[in-house]
Design a protein around this motif. Structure first.
Motif, PDB file in Angstrom:
ATOM      1  N   ASP A 179       0.864  -1.175   0.000  1.00 52.91           N
ATOM      2  CA  ASP A 179       0.000   0.000   0.000  1.00 52.91           C
ATOM      3  C   ASP A 179       0.900   1.225   0.000  1.00 52.91           C
ATOM      4  O   ASP A 179       1.436   1.628   1.038  1.00 52.91           O
ATOM      5  CB  ASP A 179      -0.902  -0.008   1.233  1.00 52.91           C
ATOM      6  CG  ASP A 179      -1.821   1.209   1.293  1.00 52.91           C
ATOM      7  OD1 ASP A 179      -1.703   2.112   0.417  1.00 52.91           O
ATOM      8  OD2 ASP A 179      -2.648   1.292   2.217  1.00 52.91           O
ATOM      9  N   THR A 180       1.097   1.794  -1.174  1.00 51.72           N
ATOM     10  CA  THR A 180       1.962   2.961  -1.324  1.00 51.72           C
ATOM     11  C   THR A 180       1.184   4.261  -1.380  1.00 51.72           C
ATOM     12  O   THR A 180       1.748   5.321  -1.633  1.00 51.72           O
ATOM     13  CB  THR A 180       2.820   2.830  -2.594  1.00 51.72           C
ATOM     14  OG1 THR A 180       1.948   2.619  -3.718  1.00 51.72           O
ATOM     15  CG2 THR A 180       3.792   1.667  -2.486  1.00 51.72           C
ATOM     16  N   LYS A 202       0.742  -2.555   4.467  1.00 57.59           N
ATOM     17  CA  LYS A 202       1.659  -1.525   4.935  1.00 57.59           C
ATOM     18  C   LYS A 202       2.740  -2.153   5.800  1.00 57.59           C
ATOM     19  O   LYS A 202       2.453  -2.969   6.674  1.00 57.59           O
ATOM     20  CB  LYS A 202       0.897  -0.463   5.719  1.00 57.59           C
ATOM     21  CG  LYS A 202      -0.145   0.280   4.889  1.00 57.59           C
ATOM     22  CD  LYS A 202      -0.871   1.329   5.728  1.00 57.59           C
ATOM     23  CE  LYS A 202      -1.895   2.086   4.889  1.00 57.59           C
ATOM     24  NZ  LYS A 202      -2.618   3.104   5.698  1.00 57.59           N
ATOM     25  N   SER A 203       3.976  -1.749   5.566  1.00 55.45           N
ATOM     26  CA  SER A 203       5.117  -2.342   6.237  1.00 55.45           C
ATOM     27  C   SER A 203       5.032  -2.232   7.751  1.00 55.45           C
ATOM     28  O   SER A 203       5.149  -3.230   8.469  1.00 55.45           O
ATOM     29  CB  SER A 203       6.411  -1.684   5.733  1.00 55.45           C
ATOM     30  OG  SER A 203       7.528  -2.195   6.421  1.00 55.45           O
ATOM     31  N   GLU A 204       4.831  -1.032   8.270  1.00 50.75           N
ATOM     32  CA  GLU A 204       4.822  -0.839   9.723  1.00 50.75           C
ATOM     33  C   GLU A 204       3.663  -1.584  10.377  1.00 50.75           C
ATOM     34  O   GLU A 204       3.808  -2.171  11.450  1.00 50.75           O
ATOM     35  CB  GLU A 204       4.745   0.652  10.051  1.00 50.75           C
ATOM     36  CG  GLU A 204       6.010   1.420   9.691  1.00 50.75           C
ATOM     37  CD  GLU A 204       5.942   2.866  10.122  1.00 50.75           C
ATOM     38  OE1 GLU A 204       4.918   3.273  10.734  1.00 50.75           O
ATOM     39  OE2 GLU A 204       6.916   3.606   9.857  1.00 50.75           O
ATOM     40  N   GLU A 205       2.507  -1.584   9.721  1.00 48.77           N
ATOM     41  CA  GLU A 205       1.347  -2.289  10.272  1.00 48.77           C
ATOM     42  C   GLU A 205       1.608  -3.793  10.321  1.00 48.77           C
ATOM     43  O   GLU A 205       1.293  -4.454  11.317  1.00 48.77           O
ATOM     44  CB  GLU A 205       0.106  -2.001   9.442  1.00 48.77           C
ATOM     45  CG  GLU A 205      -1.138  -2.722   9.949  1.00 48.77           C
ATOM     46  CD  GLU A 205      -2.353  -2.516   9.066  1.00 48.77           C
ATOM     47  OE1 GLU A 205      -3.468  -2.655   9.579  1.00 48.77           O
ATOM     48  OE2 GLU A 205      -2.171  -2.225   7.863  1.00 48.77           O
ATOM     49  N   MET A 206       2.182  -4.352   9.258  1.00 48.50           N
ATOM     50  CA  MET A 206       2.448  -5.786   9.234  1.00 48.50           C
ATOM     51  C   MET A 206       3.502  -6.166  10.268  1.00 48.50           C
ATOM     52  O   MET A 206       3.385  -7.202  10.938  1.00 48.50           O
ATOM     53  CB  MET A 206       2.896  -6.222   7.839  1.00 48.50           C
ATOM     54  CG  MET A 206       1.784  -6.172   6.780  1.00 48.50           C
ATOM     55  SD  MET A 206       0.304  -7.141   7.230  1.00 48.50           S
ATOM     56  CE  MET A 206       0.996  -8.774   7.438  1.00 48.50           C
ATOM     57  N   LYS A 219      10.585  -9.191  10.230  1.00 47.60           N
ATOM     58  CA  LYS A 219      11.135  -8.278   9.234  1.00 47.60           C
ATOM     59  C   LYS A 219      10.146  -8.158   8.085  1.00 47.60           C
ATOM     60  O   LYS A 219       9.641  -9.169   7.584  1.00 47.60           O
ATOM     61  CB  LYS A 219      12.480  -8.785   8.712  1.00 47.60           C
ATOM     62  CG  LYS A 219      13.128  -7.888   7.663  1.00 47.60           C
ATOM     63  CD  LYS A 219      14.371  -8.518   7.066  1.00 47.60           C
ATOM     64  CE  LYS A 219      15.494  -8.601   8.046  1.00 47.60           C
ATOM     65  NZ  LYS A 219      16.754  -9.073   7.402  1.00 47.60           N
ATOM     66  N   VAL A 220       9.869  -6.931   7.687  1.00 46.34           N
ATOM     67  CA  VAL A 220       9.037  -6.689   6.508  1.00 46.34           C
ATOM     68  C   VAL A 220       9.856  -5.806   5.577  1.00 46.34           C
ATOM     69  O   VAL A 220      10.245  -4.696   5.947  1.00 46.34           O
ATOM     70  CB  VAL A 220       7.707  -6.005   6.871  1.00 46.34           C
ATOM     71  CG1 VAL A 220       6.893  -5.733   5.602  1.00 46.34           C
ATOM     72  CG2 VAL A 220       6.908  -6.865   7.844  1.00 46.34           C
ATOM     73  N   GLU A 221      10.121  -6.309   4.389  1.00 47.92           N
ATOM     74  CA  GLU A 221      10.972  -5.563   3.467  1.00 47.92           C
ATOM     75  C   GLU A 221      10.468  -5.690   2.038  1.00 47.92           C
ATOM     76  O   GLU A 221       9.691  -6.593   1.716  1.00 47.92           O
ATOM     77  CB  GLU A 221      12.409  -6.089   3.554  1.00 47.92           C
ATOM     78  CG  GLU A 221      12.567  -7.554   3.195  1.00 47.92           C
ATOM     79  CD  GLU A 221      13.975  -8.068   3.464  1.00 47.92           C
ATOM     80  OE1 GLU A 221      14.735  -7.361   4.154  1.00 47.92           O
ATOM     81  OE2 GLU A 221      14.302  -9.164   2.973  1.00 47.92           O
ATOM     82  N   ILE A 243       7.686  -8.597   1.475  1.00 45.83           N
ATOM     83  CA  ILE A 243       7.711  -9.944   2.041  1.00 45.83           C
ATOM     84  C   ILE A 243       7.749  -9.789   3.552  1.00 45.83           C
ATOM     85  O   ILE A 243       8.538  -9.005   4.098  1.00 45.83           O
ATOM     86  CB  ILE A 243       8.902 -10.773   1.521  1.00 45.83           C
ATOM     87  CG1 ILE A 243       8.797 -12.214   2.041  1.00 45.83           C
ATOM     88  CG2 ILE A 243      10.252 -10.149   1.846  1.00 45.83           C
ATOM     89  CD1 ILE A 243       9.703 -13.200   1.326  1.00 45.83           C
ATOM     90  N   CYS A 244       6.861 -10.485   4.222  1.00 48.94           N
ATOM     91  CA  CYS A 244       6.691 -10.393   5.666  1.00 48.94           C
ATOM     92  C   CYS A 244       7.248 -11.666   6.303  1.00 48.94           C
ATOM     93  O   CYS A 244       6.743 -12.765   6.037  1.00 48.94           O
ATOM     94  CB  CYS A 244       5.218 -10.234   6.022  1.00 48.94           C
ATOM     95  SG  CYS A 244       4.392  -8.885   5.142  1.00 48.94           S
TER      96      CYS A 244
END
Length: 250
Positions: A179-180, A202-206, A219-221, A243-244
């Protein structure tokens, strides 16, 4: 009764593997997994490989790519049409009369909404084992999914279920588009947006949700970028995928 997403996937199942974007997306997800999950690179996967659970396996594009690298794989999907194609592919690739028939015993899929780990493992996986199709693992070494998270209404609940399906020390590796911002909605054509719970993750949410589910080494990257034609814009647009990753404490 099937919801909007299930109805769409049932209708599209037969032609799913002929969509070049779908094929490319799965290939990129597969490459990302091989780069990040050491257990997928063992020399003797049938002896010391991973028992894998794939959530939202669809027709098995990712499943059959992983097949040479794992000890066993069980896929789950709520769209019966997708599972039918998966089973047909397994039967075609591993006919009962061929020398490779034994390979079919380590990969299968079931049409189920995975909610309770113990219920699934004791009933669905055990049923497959009785048929001689999959040796039933007590728990899984790895849970994967690709392009499934954005269809999930309650992310926290699913991550807790995933946690419960893993062995101590088991890993999770989930890929989906990011989600950008407002432009992420264009990943799906307008006629396919019904039933989509969120336009990307979303990275921070995941990271927060995976940690709250009990995982460590979270790690989510960004894993890759998928080029896709956007009808409403009349041009190609690059959609980044995350990738989560996480590990159940040993």
């Amino acid at each position: 009764m099937a919801n909007a997403s299930q109805a769409r996937f049932n209708a599209e199942a037969a032609a799913w593997d002929s969509n070049p974007v779908t094929v490319q997306s799965s290939a990129l997800a597969y490459k990302s997994l091989l780069e990040r999950i050491p257990g997928l690179n063992t020399k003797n996967p049938r002896e010391d490989g991973l028992d894998v659970l794939e959530i939202g396996c669809g027709t098995g594009l990712l499943s059959f790519s992983l097949h040479p690298h794992i000890r066993s794989l069980i896929g789950v999907d709520t769209a019966a049409g997708m599972i039918d194609v998966f089973a047909s592919k397994a039967a075609s690739r591993f006919p009962a009369t061929s020398a490779s028939a034994s390979s079919a015993a380590n990969i299968a899929a079931v049409n189920v909404l995975l909610a309770d780990p113990d219920d699934f493992l004791l009933q669905e996986a055990a049923a497959l084992a009785r048929q001689g199709r999959v040796e039933r693992p007590a728990r899984f070494d790895l849970v994967v999914s690709h392009l499934t998270l954005h269809h999930i209404p309650d992310m926290a609940a699913v991550l807790k279920t995933v946690f419960g399906c893993l062995k101590p020390g088991g890993r999770v590796a989930l890929t989906d588009f990011e989600d950008t911002g407002p432009e992420a909605v264009y990943f799906h054509p307008e006629e396919k947006r019904e039933g989509v719970e969120r336009h990307g993750i979303k990275s921070e949410e995941m990271e927060r949700l995976i940690g709250e589910a009990g995982f460590e080494d979270v790690k989510v990257e960004r894993a890759f970028v998928l080029e896709k034609f956007v009808e409403e814009e009349g041009r190609e647009r690059g959609f980044p995928f995350l990738i989560c990753l996480g590990r159940r404490p040993a």
